[in-house]
Design an enzyme around this catalytic site. Sequence first.
Site, PDB file in Angstrom:
ATOM      1  N   SER A  17       0.646  -0.668  12.030  1.00  9.90           N
ATOM      2  CA  SER A  17       0.370  -0.112  10.710  1.00  9.90           C
ATOM      3  C   SER A  17      -0.660   1.026  10.784  1.00  9.90           C
ATOM      4  CB  SER A  17      -0.081  -1.253   9.799  1.00  9.90           C
ATOM      5  OG  SER A  17       0.289  -0.963   8.500  1.00  9.90           O
ATOM      6  N   HIS A  64       6.807  -6.299   7.118  1.00 13.66           N
ATOM      7  CA  HIS A  64       5.716  -5.563   7.758  1.00 13.66           C
ATOM      8  C   HIS A  64       4.799  -6.556   8.475  1.00 13.66           C
ATOM      9  CE1 HIS A  64       2.957  -2.115   7.901  1.00 13.66           C
ATOM     10  NE2 HIS A  64       1.980  -2.948   7.586  1.00 13.66           N
ATOM     11  N   LYS A  72      -0.620   4.203  13.542  1.00 11.47           N
ATOM     12  CA  LYS A  72      -0.887   5.647  13.382  1.00 11.47           C
ATOM     13  C   LYS A  72      -1.944   6.036  14.426  1.00 11.47           C
ATOM     14  CE  LYS A  72      -1.037   4.796   8.277  1.00 11.47           C
ATOM     15  NZ  LYS A  72       0.263   4.512   7.790  1.00 11.47           N
ATOM     16  N   TRP A  96       8.162   0.479   2.638  1.00 12.42           N
ATOM     17  CA  TRP A  96       6.952   1.286   2.402  1.00 12.42           C
ATOM     18  C   TRP A  96       6.740   2.254   3.581  1.00 12.42           C
ATOM     19  CZ3 TRP A  96       4.394   2.706  -1.553  1.00 12.42           C
ATOM     20  CH2 TRP A  96       3.027   3.021  -1.523  1.00 12.42           C
TER      21      TRP A  96
END
Length: 345
Positions: free
Chosen positions: A184, A327, A188, A275
């Site tokens: 998540s 997720h 990144k 998302w």
Amino acid sequence: MLKELLKEKNLPPFLSREEMLEILQREEYGYLPPKPERISWTETEQFIPNFCAGRAISKKVEITSCINGKTFAFPAYVTIPKKEGKHPFFICINFRDNVPDRCLPSEELNDYGFAVLSFCYQDVTTDNGDFTNGLAGVLYENGKREETSAGKIAMWAWAAQRVMDYAQSLDNLDQSRAFVCGHSRLGKTALLTAATDERFTLGFSNDSGCSGAAISRGKVGESIDFICEKFPFWFCENYQQYRKRETDMPFDQHYLAASIAPRAVYIASAEEDTWADPNHEMLTCVAISEVYEAMGKKGLICEDRLPKAGDEFHEGCVGYHLRSGCHYFSREDWLKVIKFIHKHF
Ligand code: GCU
């Protein structure tokens, strides 16, 4: 079909790695803090007694850097198989400092022959707009930063690179199999870490989505407008200007993953994680393939369609999977990336 989808997006063309990293840092993440003037560490041996049935060394390591004449320290946790030889290793940017952790199965990884070096991101600097604590406190006078100064993601990436400095001092790690991973917001971070540091031979992001693995132009779910509203501190202040202006950006997320080439990239998505937008995460893998091919490597090898749950593309240097479920950084994600690693390293 995939090539047409990408064409419609009119993505900015690839530039040299240096140019792409310059744009990404100036416009999105902020410039990574400078390398420390000095770095040192102290180790606590056998941090978890008999860890992995006595088959692993377990240490807590305090890593101390000197930046701008000031000192900054954070802890990392290390598990290394005891058996002879040089071991492949993961540097894991984690949400917690637990070892093992519910999303970081250090013991299973040890059984597969991997060493694990992890740290808790908030031990570097807090996950909020406070720029006076931890590394941020050392970098900025009174918490004030400029438009292009490092946001929190760049600071966490810098910390992963300090763990790499430490890893390089260990004789029992195999530097040609050095992997960085995160989930998540920390996915990144993992991509930015690998993009800006060629010592990593694989960057692995799990469910990283917006401003991570997913192309922003046409992305569904989270947008730049939303992420800049809710998490402005992850980025540099310059990024704010692209809210609702994705198509005006002189870059997109394909620059981030492409900056890892010709080293390996692995992008993992989850079916229910709309998302993050799995389609746009996979499109990044498709887009960067031309960079790998120009370097004489295979990019993403896949069928010419958008991904469906169960897909696992492991043939090229760009790996991708889409698993069912939400997720989460799951055992299934780990097992798939291990499979990819065993194929390529
Ligand atoms: C939020 C945020 C995402 C991020 C995620 C996480 O959902 O919008 O961009 O990836 O948090 O880090 O858990």
